[in-house]
Write an enzyme that holds these catalytic residues in place. Structure first.
Site, PDB file in Angstrom:
ATOM      1  N   CYS A  45       1.776  12.744   3.123  1.00  0.00           N
ATOM      2  CA  CYS A  45       2.638  11.652   3.629  1.00  0.00           C
ATOM      3  C   CYS A  45       3.863  12.219   4.331  1.00  0.00           C
ATOM      4  CB  CYS A  45       3.096  10.754   2.482  1.00  0.00           C
ATOM      5  SG  CYS A  45       1.747   9.938   1.630  1.00  0.00           S
TER       6      CYS A  45
HETATM    7  C1  BEZ Z   1      -0.213  13.244  -0.171  1.00  0.00           C
HETATM    8  O1  BEZ Z   1       0.442  12.522   0.571  1.00  0.00           O
HETATM    9  O2  BEZ Z   1      -0.155  14.450  -0.069  1.00  0.00           O
HETATM   10  C2  BEZ Z   1      -1.137  12.662  -1.195  1.00  0.00           C
HETATM   11  C3  BEZ Z   1      -0.815  11.455  -1.809  1.00  0.00           C
HETATM   12  C4  BEZ Z   1      -1.653  10.949  -2.784  1.00  0.00           C
HETATM   13  C5  BEZ Z   1      -2.814  11.640  -3.111  1.00  0.00           C
HETATM   14  C6  BEZ Z   1      -3.140  12.815  -2.460  1.00  0.00           C
HETATM   15  C7  BEZ Z   1      -2.280  13.343  -1.503  1.00  0.00           C
END
Ligand code: BEZ
Length: 211
Positions: A45
């Protein structure tokens, strides 16, 4: 039922990093893209939010307003924004909804319980000035989105909203388009002064009409 293309995008009022958003009023007469993030302070994210900040000028050029969402509160978003700027080199320059009460994620079906029963998946909704949904895409939490592809689709959506053309596989702005099958050859001669090539009676190709 899941939101489908052509549906009116659900309206809502929710808090964001740029204050209270009344969604339909906020869209005004522009296009909009609403996209969800599973959680604050997560790696994928963080990269996505930085990338969208970098591309903000490209969305502006296309008259598209951008808004993100995460189910964490705005107070967390504000702290996370500092990390995004530090690690991605781009300051958050669009609002991020704080959807702690899951109001918006519920309305838009962004939580897929068989994937994760509390966090959102990576949803994308492109909404037109008529407030109708023009595109939906869903990615799992583990895959970061390709926002260049989303810009490419917006180019196609905006073109096909104004001209009786469709865009072929892997089309990019500036390339030839397809005359929609409902247009007769006679009408196509009037609609496409640059001409068109008939490859098959159902496959007619014309230069991009607004170039
Ligand atoms: C991420 O944004 O890295 C992420 C968020 C939730 C689960 C897996 C990755």
């Amino acid at each position: 039922m899941a939101i489908q293309l052509g549906d009116v995008a659900p309206d809502f009022t929710q808090e964001s990093t740029e204050g209270t958003i009344r969604f339909h009023d906020w869209i005004g007469d522009k296009w909009a893209i609403l996209f969800s993030h599973p959680k604050d302070f997560t790696p994928v994210c963080t990269t996505e939010l930085g990338e969208v900040a970098k591309l903000k000028g490209e969305f502006d050029k296309r008259n598209v307003k951008v808004i993100g969402l995460s189910v964490d509160p705005v107070s967390d978003h504000t702290k996370w924004a500092k990390d995004i700027e530090e690690t991605q080199g781009h300051r958050l320059n669009y609002p991020l909804l704080g959807d702690g009460d899951r109001k918006v994620s519920g309305l838009y079906g962004m939580i897929h319980p068989n994937a994760n029963d509390t966090l959102t998946v990576r949803s994308v909704f492109v909404i037109g000035p008529d407030k109708k949904v023009k595109l939906t895409i869903t990615y799992p939490a583990s895959t970061g989105r390709n926002f260049e592809e989303i810009l490419r689709v917006i180019d196609s959506l905006q073109l096909t909203a104004n001209y009786k053309v469709a865009t072929p596989v892997n089309w990019r702005d500036g390339q030839d388009c397809i005359v929609v099958p409902s247009v007769s050859d006679e009408d196509a001669k009037k609609l496409f002064p640059k001409g068109f090539k008939t490859v098959k009676p159902y496959l007619r190709v014309t230069p991009q009409p607004n170039r």
